[in-house]
Design an enzyme around this catalytic site. Sequence first.
Site, short mmCIF file in Angstrom:
data_model
loop_
_atom_site.label_atom_id
_atom_site.label_comp_id
_atom_site.label_asym_id
_atom_site.label_seq_id
_atom_site.Cartn_x
_atom_site.Cartn_y
_atom_site.Cartn_z
N ASP A 163 -3.42 2.11 -4.97
CA ASP A 163 -2.23 3.00 -4.24
C ASP A 163 -2.08 1.25 -4.28
O ASP A 163 -1.24 1.16 -2.62
CB ASP A 163 -2.31 3.94 -3.81
CG ASP A 163 -2.59 3.50 -2.19
OD1 ASP A 163 -4.07 2.78 -2.04
OD2 ASP A 163 -2.56 4.27 -1.30
N GLU A 164 -3.31 0.09 -4.00
CA GLU A 164 -2.95 -0.84 -3.19
C GLU A 164 -2.41 -2.16 -3.77
O GLU A 164 -3.90 -2.51 -4.76
CB GLU A 164 -3.99 -0.94 -2.40
CG GLU A 164 -4.42 -1.94 -1.28
CD GLU A 164 -6.11 -1.69 -0.97
OE1 GLU A 164 -6.27 -2.18 0.53
OE2 GLU A 164 -6.44 -0.53 -0.84
N ASP B 102 1.23 -1.69 -0.05
CA ASP B 102 -0.04 0.00 0.12
C ASP B 102 0.81 1.19 -0.15
O ASP B 102 2.01 1.20 0.32
CB ASP B 102 -0.81 0.14 1.22
CG ASP B 102 -2.06 0.99 1.47
OD1 ASP B 102 -3.60 0.97 1.43
OD2 ASP B 102 -1.53 1.88 0.82
P1 TTP Z 1 -5.13 5.05 1.29
O1 TTP Z 1 -4.20 3.90 0.56
O2 TTP Z 1 -6.40 4.59 1.93
O3 TTP Z 1 -4.33 6.26 1.56
P2 TTP Z 1 -3.20 7.02 1.51
O4 TTP Z 1 -2.70 5.85 0.28
O5 TTP Z 1 -3.66 8.31 1.26
O6 TTP Z 1 -2.71 6.68 2.54
P3 TTP Z 1 -1.98 5.87 3.36
O7 TTP Z 1 -1.14 6.14 4.07
O8 TTP Z 1 -2.55 5.59 5.23
O9 TTP Z 1 -2.57 4.61 2.74
O10 TTP Z 1 -6.21 5.87 0.24
C1 TTP Z 1 -5.03 5.86 -1.08
C2 TTP Z 1 -5.35 7.34 -2.44
O11 TTP Z 1 -6.43 7.14 -2.61
C3 TTP Z 1 -5.45 8.41 -1.51
O12 TTP Z 1 -4.34 8.73 -1.19
C4 TTP Z 1 -6.65 9.21 -1.91
C5 TTP Z 1 -7.65 8.19 -2.76
N1 TTP Z 1 -8.45 8.96 -1.74
C6 TTP Z 1 -10.00 9.22 -1.64
O13 TTP Z 1 -10.04 10.19 -2.59
N2 TTP Z 1 -11.03 9.71 -0.52
C7 TTP Z 1 -11.05 8.75 0.23
O14 TTP Z 1 -11.94 8.95 0.72
C8 TTP Z 1 -10.14 8.29 0.24
C9 TTP Z 1 -9.20 6.84 1.71
C10 TTP Z 1 -8.10 7.68 -0.48
MG MG Z 2 -2.40 4.06 0.81
#
Ligand code: TTP
Ligand code: MG
Length: 355
Positions: free
Chosen positions: A114-115, A19
């Site tokens: 992103d995962e 992730d």
């Molecule tokens: P996530 O992997 O949930 O969050 P992140 O990568 O920003 O942070 P983390 O380090 O905790 O993993 O989500 C991936 C991307 O998806 C995030 O950068 C932006 C987008 N996103 C949205 O647009 N709306 C949302 O509510 C969430 C949770 C994520």
């Molecule tokens: Mg993330």
Amino acid sequence: MSVEPSHTQVASNIMLHVDCDCFYAAVEMRDQPELIDVPIAIGIEKDRRGIVTTCNYPARKFGIKSAMPIAQARSLCPQLTVVPPRMLLYRQISAQVMAILRGYSLNLEVVSIDEAYMTIDPNLNANTIAQTIRLHIWQQLGITVSIGIARCKFLAKVASDWQKPNGLFEITPQQQDDFLQCLPVRRISGVGPTFQEQLKQLGITTCGDAQTWSLAGLVQKFGRAGAMLYQRCRGVDNRPIVEYRVRKSVSVERTFAEDLSSEAICINALPELYAAWQERVKRTNFDDLSLTPFVKIKFEDFTQTTVSDYTQSTSLESFIQLLRQALVRKNLAVRLIGIGAKKRQYSADQLSLFD
Ligand code: TTP
Ligand code: MG
């Protein structure tokens, strides 16, 4: 019949969950290094209703989170820098991340932008591979990822979050039981706030607590969710890697600068949303005949409701009718309207016709 454990049994694959850390923000920090140490949020601030899509870790120290209104984020952190999203670039970088991962395992499931989950051969050293992947992505793309290693999806995902950001954490089979004892049940995906509260009433806050319950007891209380909990709290999760996901719905939504205060104003907002939705449908392989339309609205008090009707077509008139049904559920102004359509559910037999 008793089943003897087989000593020749091949150890099951090792599951990795990868992730990206604060993904959109990470891309912006990469391209504008002056943003690295200051709190930033990604979102559109052109009207008062912008929402934080994500924020970097300095911003998280102020309590800022994804999906929070930017106005609220600003009140928590007045010096916040708000950066507009560059979706096309994020999608390109996402594709590059996934291409790198495919170089390490073809058994890969892309879960979101992103995962991803991937399995690797149990004879290989998972830790070394994960470190190599992290370095590879950092050197090639300039962003960090966190990786969790475990024997199933659920624990791999918990593990990737465990030492975020820029972390690597493995739950070995030997550590798994001890790890689960103290693991809060809220870490299990599917155990949301309401379920957590119900469990708390029964004295269940950790997986260890849940393990003291019988399958019958949990099913009697919570049905299928109880059966899921029974398995997960013991580290059982047989979900395999699904390499190709079939898109099940296409939708668009809009948060309005001002709450919409009447049915007529809401209906007026639909044609523009409908055009955007049709554009999106065109880019997918959705067949109009197999779709069930739905309308989602979020009221001014942030509660939301969804209406769908499989007997309706996906015409603008159908969406208007669904919108009317949704609006009567609360006598409140409307903050957001979403419209979309999902594929009808077919039985397993019918599905095989399309293989
Ligand atoms: P996530 O992997 O949930 O969050 P992140 O990568 O920003 O942070 P983390 O380090 O905790 O993993 O989500 C991936 C991307 O998806 C995030 O950068 C932006 C987008 N996103 C949205 O647009 N709306 C949302 O509510 C969430 C949770 C994520
Ligand atoms: Mg993330």
